[in-house]
Design an enzyme around this catalytic site. Structure first.
Site, mmCIF file in Angstrom:
data_model
loop_
_atom_site.group_PDB
_atom_site.id
_atom_site.type_symbol
_atom_site.label_atom_id
_atom_site.label_comp_id
_atom_site.label_asym_id
_atom_site.label_seq_id
_atom_site.Cartn_x
_atom_site.Cartn_y
_atom_site.Cartn_z
ATOM 1 C CG HIS A 193 -1.890 -1.135 1.283
ATOM 2 N ND1 HIS A 193 -3.153 -1.113 0.745
ATOM 3 C CD2 HIS A 193 -1.751 -2.376 1.820
ATOM 4 C CE1 HIS A 193 -3.757 -2.262 0.957
ATOM 5 N NE2 HIS A 193 -2.911 -3.062 1.598
ATOM 6 C CB SER A 323 16.883 18.040 -17.057
ATOM 7 O OG SER A 323 16.291 19.324 -17.074
ATOM 8 C CE LYS A 329 15.026 15.839 -12.798
ATOM 9 N NZ LYS A 329 14.454 14.659 -13.430
ATOM 10 C CD GLU A 336 11.356 8.285 -17.452
ATOM 11 O OE1 GLU A 336 11.305 9.007 -16.446
ATOM 12 O OE2 GLU A 336 11.986 8.611 -18.488
#
Length: 474
Positions: A193, A323, A329, A336
């Protein structure tokens, strides 16, 4: 100013009239009509699908030649033309849009015309002389779009599975098992959860994923068994009109040898032409795999989140800057990409299901979309899993200290106290720990609920996170 050479054309005729065809192309009048009628997506037939159709035409030419249904020299010329295409020649001649005439007649005639015109050249004749080698009467002897295309989907699916998806799954399982061994001694907090749960081993997380992919491999292999039963020989509606009595059995045997798969004629050729159930079954297995791959890719992203404000229990390999504005980054791009591909596969599966129920009477006219979606799903899933394995999974690093800190600080450790101090006492200890910041150990000792020695045994993270021997060694 240099003059451009004048384009030359040949005239071809069909039941609708005459058309001028560029002399240099190998397709013919029916293909040209389809190109003009369907300027829809610009998406051309998949290479694997072309291979499947051409392999079928090679097998049928061999069978029809052996059965004296077409002349031997024409049979041999068609076979040679097919072999050339399978070797990579004339691939730019398959030009009909994926979204085309129902059943796949346009693509089917594209294949027939290219083989016919190349066979004519092999025989020393000119392209377009269909009285010598006809796309319909020779290349397509004893066949129909209605039995060739569903057979091509079967062959294409089997080829794609063998070339891309099944090897990719095997390599992924091996990579996950390797990481499972590497990370076996690292204890981390479990989570259910999205909240703290009892500790687990990082290695067991990877081992579970490996087992999930093994089970999907079995499901896909089982579903693909449906693809080995062929309706080829059913001709237009499954009755075998205009085919030799031995044709169906013979062409299945030849196809089996060509692709090294145990193919056989379907027990009912009409049923094999009408029902798209085998493709729905395989597509469903692909969707099932895609759903778990999405879950795994999301897990990887969560575990890698950070580096300062997330979980950062693992480090996914940086493969490109993340980025255009934030220096330094790096994003989990392989994970993805995996999710995006899997979502596409799920969409394709929905389209296949809709296509499968849209057949009427003796034919399903939605086969072109089924062909593209099924074979493309197999190939992009295989390529995706392969890329995720080599560019991500194999290079994952564990952040052992971070994992251990989370595991030791988890309130879920109180679960191990249930059988020793009771559920209500354990709940009270957890509540006080959350409110005061005191450790579970400190509160249990302060309340006199357990001795220091007993508490140390119960809250042993190594023992708490160990899997049963039989499971860990599977």
């Amino acid at each position: 100013m240099t003059e451009q050479p004048t384009a030359t054309y040949r005239t071809e005729s069909d039941s609708m009239g005459d058309k001028q065809i560029p002399s240099n192309v190998y397709y013919g009048i029916q293909t040209l009509r389809a190109v003009e009628n369907f300027p829809i997506s610009g998406i051309k037939p998949l290479s694997t699908y072309v291979d499947a159709c051409v392999i079928i035409k090679k097998a049928t030419a061999i069978a029809n030649g052996a059965l004296d249904c077409i002349p031997q020299d024409i049979s041999q010329a068609i076979v040679q033309a097919a072999d050339e295409i399978l070797a990579g020649k004339l691939r730019d001649q398959f030009v009909v849009d994926v979204y085309q005439a129902g059943a796949g007649t346009s693509h089917h005639m594209n294949v027939n015309e290219v083989l016919s015109n190349r066979a004519l050249e092999i025989l020393g004749d000119e392209k377009g002389n269909y009285k010598r080698v006809s796309p319909n009467d020779h290349v397509n002897y004893g066949q129909s779009t209605n039995d060739v295309i569903p057979t091509a989907i079967r062959i294409g699916g089997l080829l794609a599975l063998e070339k891309t998806l099944l090897p990719a799954l095997s390599n992924a399982v091996a990579a996950l098992e390797s990481k499972a061994t590497e990370f076996q001694d690292i204890v981390k907090s479990g989570r259910t959860h999205m909240q703290d749960a009892v500790p687990v081993r990082l290695g067991e997380t990877f081992r579970a994923w490996a087992q999930i992919l093994r089970e999907h491999t079995v499901r896909i292999e089982t579903a693909s068994g449906d693809l080995t039963s062929l309706g080829l020989g059913g001709s237009a509606v499954g009755t075998g009109l205009n085919t030799h009595p031995e044709y169906s059995q013979k062409v299945a045997q030849i196809l089996s040898e060509l692709i090294d798969k145990p193919l056989k004629p379907a027990p009912n050729l009409m049923a094999a032409m009408q029902s798209m159930a085998p493709f729905v079954n395989v597509s469903g297995a692909l969707r099932n795999l895609a759903q778990d791959c999405v879950k795994m890719s999301h897990d990887l992203r969560l575990m890698d989140s950070g580096p300062k404000t997330g979980l950062k229990e693992i480090q996914l390999p940086p493969v490109q800057p993340g980025s255009s504005i934030m220096p330094g980054k790096y994003n989990p791009v392989m994970a993805e990409m995996t999710s995006m591909v899997c979502f596409q596969v799920m969409g394709y599966d929905s389209a296949i299901a809709l296509c499968a129920q849209a057949g009427q009477l003796e034919l399903n006219v939605m086969m072109p979309l089924i062909a593209y979606n099924l074979i493309h799903s197999i190939e992009i899933l295989g390529n995706t899993i392969s890329a995720l394995t080599t560019k991500c999974v194999e290079k994952i690093e564990a952040k052992g200290d971070r994992c251990l800190a989370y595991a030791e600080g988890s309130l879920a450790l109180v679960t191990a106290l249930n059988t020793h101090i009771g559920y209500l006492n354990a709940a009270a200890v957890a509540k006080e720990s959350l409110e005061t910041g005191k450790s579970l150990r400190q509160i249990v000792l302060e309340r006199g609920l357990m001795s220091l020695e007993d508490l140390a045994k119960v809250l042993d993270l190594e023992k708490m996170s160990a899997m049963p021997t039989s499971s860990a060694n599977t």
